[in-house]
Design a protein around this motif. Structure first.
Motif, mmCIF file in Angstrom:
data_model
loop_
_atom_site.group_PDB
_atom_site.id
_atom_site.type_symbol
_atom_site.label_atom_id
_atom_site.label_comp_id
_atom_site.label_asym_id
_atom_site.label_seq_id
_atom_site.Cartn_x
_atom_site.Cartn_y
_atom_site.Cartn_z
ATOM 1 N N SER A 190 0.796 -1.161 0.128
ATOM 2 C CA SER A 190 -0.129 0.139 0.141
ATOM 3 C C SER A 190 0.964 1.384 -0.059
ATOM 4 O O SER A 190 0.670 2.184 -0.781
ATOM 5 C CB SER A 190 -1.067 0.053 1.084
ATOM 6 O OG SER A 190 -1.653 1.195 1.396
ATOM 7 N N HIS A 191 2.030 1.433 0.894
ATOM 8 C CA HIS A 191 2.721 2.395 0.995
ATOM 9 C C HIS A 191 3.407 2.585 -0.386
ATOM 10 O O HIS A 191 3.560 3.783 -0.829
ATOM 11 C CB HIS A 191 3.520 2.348 2.055
ATOM 12 C CG HIS A 191 3.116 2.535 3.430
ATOM 13 N ND1 HIS A 191 2.587 3.742 3.926
ATOM 14 C CD2 HIS A 191 2.738 1.666 4.309
ATOM 15 C CE1 HIS A 191 2.193 3.679 4.995
ATOM 16 N NE2 HIS A 191 2.347 2.321 5.524
ATOM 17 N N ALA A 192 4.070 1.614 -0.893
ATOM 18 C CA ALA A 192 4.619 1.930 -2.389
ATOM 19 C C ALA A 192 3.721 2.424 -3.287
ATOM 20 O O ALA A 192 4.212 3.247 -4.314
ATOM 21 C CB ALA A 192 5.150 0.460 -2.630
ATOM 22 N N ASP A 207 10.964 12.634 -8.837
ATOM 23 C CA ASP A 207 10.344 12.644 -7.380
ATOM 24 C C ASP A 207 11.379 11.811 -6.664
ATOM 25 O O ASP A 207 11.260 11.544 -5.221
ATOM 26 C CB ASP A 207 9.405 11.740 -7.307
ATOM 27 C CG ASP A 207 9.601 10.193 -7.680
ATOM 28 O OD1 ASP A 207 10.909 9.965 -8.095
ATOM 29 O OD2 ASP A 207 8.873 9.367 -7.706
ATOM 30 N N SER A 208 12.865 12.360 -6.783
ATOM 31 C CA SER A 208 13.740 11.919 -5.980
ATOM 32 C C SER A 208 14.050 12.294 -4.437
ATOM 33 O O SER A 208 14.503 11.702 -3.638
ATOM 34 C CB SER A 208 15.146 11.767 -6.908
ATOM 35 O OG SER A 208 15.571 13.163 -7.023
ATOM 36 N N ASN A 209 13.333 13.441 -4.577
ATOM 37 C CA ASN A 209 13.586 14.331 -3.260
ATOM 38 C C ASN A 209 12.313 14.703 -2.770
ATOM 39 O O ASN A 209 11.818 15.361 -1.681
ATOM 40 C CB ASN A 209 14.143 15.662 -3.512
ATOM 41 C CG ASN A 209 15.649 15.501 -3.472
ATOM 42 O OD1 ASN A 209 16.408 14.908 -3.041
ATOM 43 N ND2 ASN A 209 16.264 16.059 -4.857
ATOM 44 N N GLY A 228 11.553 10.136 -2.258
ATOM 45 C CA GLY A 228 11.842 9.742 -3.454
ATOM 46 C C GLY A 228 11.570 8.103 -3.678
ATOM 47 O O GLY A 228 12.089 7.325 -4.352
ATOM 48 N N GLU A 229 10.252 7.804 -3.188
ATOM 49 C CA GLU A 229 9.758 6.335 -3.431
ATOM 50 C C GLU A 229 10.427 5.337 -2.673
ATOM 51 O O GLU A 229 10.271 4.149 -2.586
ATOM 52 C CB GLU A 229 9.555 6.089 -4.825
ATOM 53 C CG GLU A 229 8.522 6.563 -5.538
ATOM 54 C CD GLU A 229 8.195 6.095 -7.035
ATOM 55 O OE1 GLU A 229 8.823 4.891 -7.228
ATOM 56 O OE2 GLU A 229 7.837 6.838 -7.803
ATOM 57 N N GLN A 230 11.495 5.855 -1.481
ATOM 58 C CA GLN A 230 12.123 4.945 -0.677
ATOM 59 C C GLN A 230 11.734 5.133 0.587
ATOM 60 O O GLN A 230 11.937 6.210 0.949
ATOM 61 C CB GLN A 230 13.688 5.074 -0.991
ATOM 62 C CG GLN A 230 14.132 4.951 -2.474
ATOM 63 C CD GLN A 230 14.062 3.353 -3.020
ATOM 64 O OE1 GLN A 230 14.499 2.388 -1.767
ATOM 65 N NE2 GLN A 230 13.418 3.005 -3.773
ATOM 66 N N PRO A 231 11.519 4.098 1.217
ATOM 67 C CA PRO A 231 11.160 4.304 2.851
ATOM 68 C C PRO A 231 12.464 4.717 3.607
ATOM 69 O O PRO A 231 13.510 4.225 3.525
ATOM 70 C CB PRO A 231 10.616 2.892 3.145
ATOM 71 C CG PRO A 231 11.655 1.980 2.342
ATOM 72 C CD PRO A 231 11.812 2.644 0.890
ATOM 73 N N VAL A 232 12.113 5.707 4.516
ATOM 74 C CA VAL A 232 12.979 6.304 5.555
ATOM 75 C C VAL A 232 12.794 5.965 6.809
ATOM 76 O O VAL A 232 13.658 5.583 7.640
ATOM 77 C CB VAL A 232 13.337 7.832 5.213
ATOM 78 C CG1 VAL A 232 14.038 8.400 6.234
ATOM 79 C CG2 VAL A 232 13.450 8.340 3.822
ATOM 80 N N ALA A 233 11.637 5.742 7.113
ATOM 81 C CA ALA A 233 11.221 5.204 8.298
ATOM 82 C C ALA A 233 9.830 4.767 8.388
ATOM 83 O O ALA A 233 9.006 5.071 7.562
ATOM 84 C CB ALA A 233 11.170 6.256 9.696
#
Length: 408
Positions: A190-192, A207-209, A228-233
């Motif tokens: 879902s988050h992705a 959308d990298s930033n 940027g579509e990558q999870p940080v937390a």
């Protein structure tokens, strides 16, 4: 997503199954995994003698009662019968299964064979409300569709990109190395999807930033900070029990409480597991229900514990948003999704009421009138506030289509 009319698209190719403890959601996609042809849910919650079958295609939606002892084999057979009766008579060549917990071994979608099935069985205790019913649905579907490839798509896979500082708990490091005690994260499908959809809504080609805080609020609840579509937390951890307050789950609590209850009140492991997973959260505080709609109704009628439950729920979500805003160094968009996030105007309003210090400003008129995939922020809000209808099934279908092609 618009549904194609039965018979208008004759490719019955990819079936997606999402099993709950007493439900089976399903969606049928065309061969390219682009168009949803039909979908629905079979629900036998609280009954051992009947189930309610919901079925929809474009322009058609109906429900009926199935009589008999409901289980996943019956449910999958009924799905096949109803699809065939509505003109979707091409063979299913791939079945995508949502699996909540992939453990340490599975950080991407995989073809399900006997070895994978056994490995998933071994980690079922990590997600006791989710993995066992999903595996039961897998077994049923493999019997009903023996010629199809079956693919497991994991909620935890999205979080394989989490920074090490977010993965490791402040416990003896050997526990991480030797026992696999780590943060896995959940609701990743879902988050992705919401991260990708937000970039489209905001028209961010690069959308990298892009800094997003996604709140997936349903019976299970989690929040994720994305750059940027990558999870940080993210809030959920080793199991889906950690993090936000939920429908029946406690979310994060002081672990010393459990030690106290075991030592002073002689509570056993199984009893604590039942309390934490099935009798806490909105249900435990309100005493009314785990269904937010019923809790909200009771609160509006003056029920004090229901009002307290909603206040606690909103406060914990808002506090997490604040923490994630610091982690990201700001917010470009705050996203509400899943059942409560998409449909509860009251909850969105309560959560946003304390975010003025971040200049995250809700437009109450837009909040009341919202439609799917819409921006409900004030014009001068620093961050956009998006309501997104999560479409996990489509991402699962895409993964199934890709692995089917790779395996052929």
């Amino acid at each position: 997503m618009e549904l194609a009319t039965g018979g208008a698209v004759n490719q019955m190719s990819i079936l997606v199954l999402n099993a709950g403890s007493s439900t089976l959601k399903y969606a049928l996609f065309d061969d390219a995994a682009k168009t949803e042809l039909a979908g629905g849910v079979i629900d036998w919650h609280g009954s051992d003698s009947s189930a309610t079958f919901h079925f929809r295609t474009s322009g058609t939606e109906d429900s009926h009662t199935l009589v008999g002892s409901p289980d996943y084999r019956m449910a999958v057979n009924e799905i096949l019968d109803r699809l065939t009766a509505n003109g979707f008579d091409k063979p299913v060549t791939a079945v995508g299964h949502r699996i909540v917990h992939g453990g340490p071994a599975f950080n991407q979608a995989v073809l399900i064979d006997d070895r994978v099935r056994e490995e998933l069985e071994q980690i079922s205790t990590l997600a006791p409300l989710h993995n066992p019913p999903a595996l039961a649905a897998v077994e049923a579907a493999r019997k009903v569709f023996p010629d199809a490839v079956h693919i497991a798509v994991f909620d935890t896979a999205f979080y394989s990109a989490l920074p090490r500082r977010e993965v490791v708990y402040p416990l003896p490091y050997q526990w991480f190395e030797e026992y696999g005690i780590r943060r896995y994260g959940f609701h990743g499908i879902s988050h992705a999807y919401c991260a990708k959809r937000a970039a489209e809504i905001l028209e961010r080609e690069d959308d990298s930033n892009l800094r997003l805080i996604i709140c997936h609020l349903g019976n299970g609840c989690s929040a994720t900070a994305v750059r940027g579509e990558q999870p940080v937390a993210t809030t959920m951890g080793f199991t889906p029990l950690e993090g936000l307050m939920m429908g029946t789950r406690s979310g994060s609590i002081d672990p010393g409480i459990l030690l106290h209850l075991m030592e002073q009140h002689h509570m056993k492991r199984d009893h604590l597991d039942e309390i934490l997973n099935r009798q806490s959260g909105l249900l435990g505080i309100s005493g009314v229900s785990s269904d937010f709609r019923e809790v909200e109704q009771s609160a509006n009628a003056g029920h004090k514990r229901a009002s307290l439950a909603i206040e606690m729920f909103a406060t914990r979500i808002r506090s997490t948003i604040g923490a994630f805003a610091v982690t990201l160094g700001g917010i470009d968009a705050l996203i509400f999704t899943a059942g409560i996030g998409e449909h509860s105007r009251t909850l969105r309003s309560r959560v946003c009421a304390g975010l003025q210090s971040l200049n995250v400003l809700l437009d109450e008129d837009k909040n009341q009138e919202r439609s799917a995939d819409s921006d409900i922020a004030q014009v001068d809000s620093t961050a956009r506030i998006l309501v997104i209808r999560t479409r996990e099934e489509q991402d699962i279908a895409h993964a199934a289509q890709r692995l089917r092609e790779e395996s052929s």
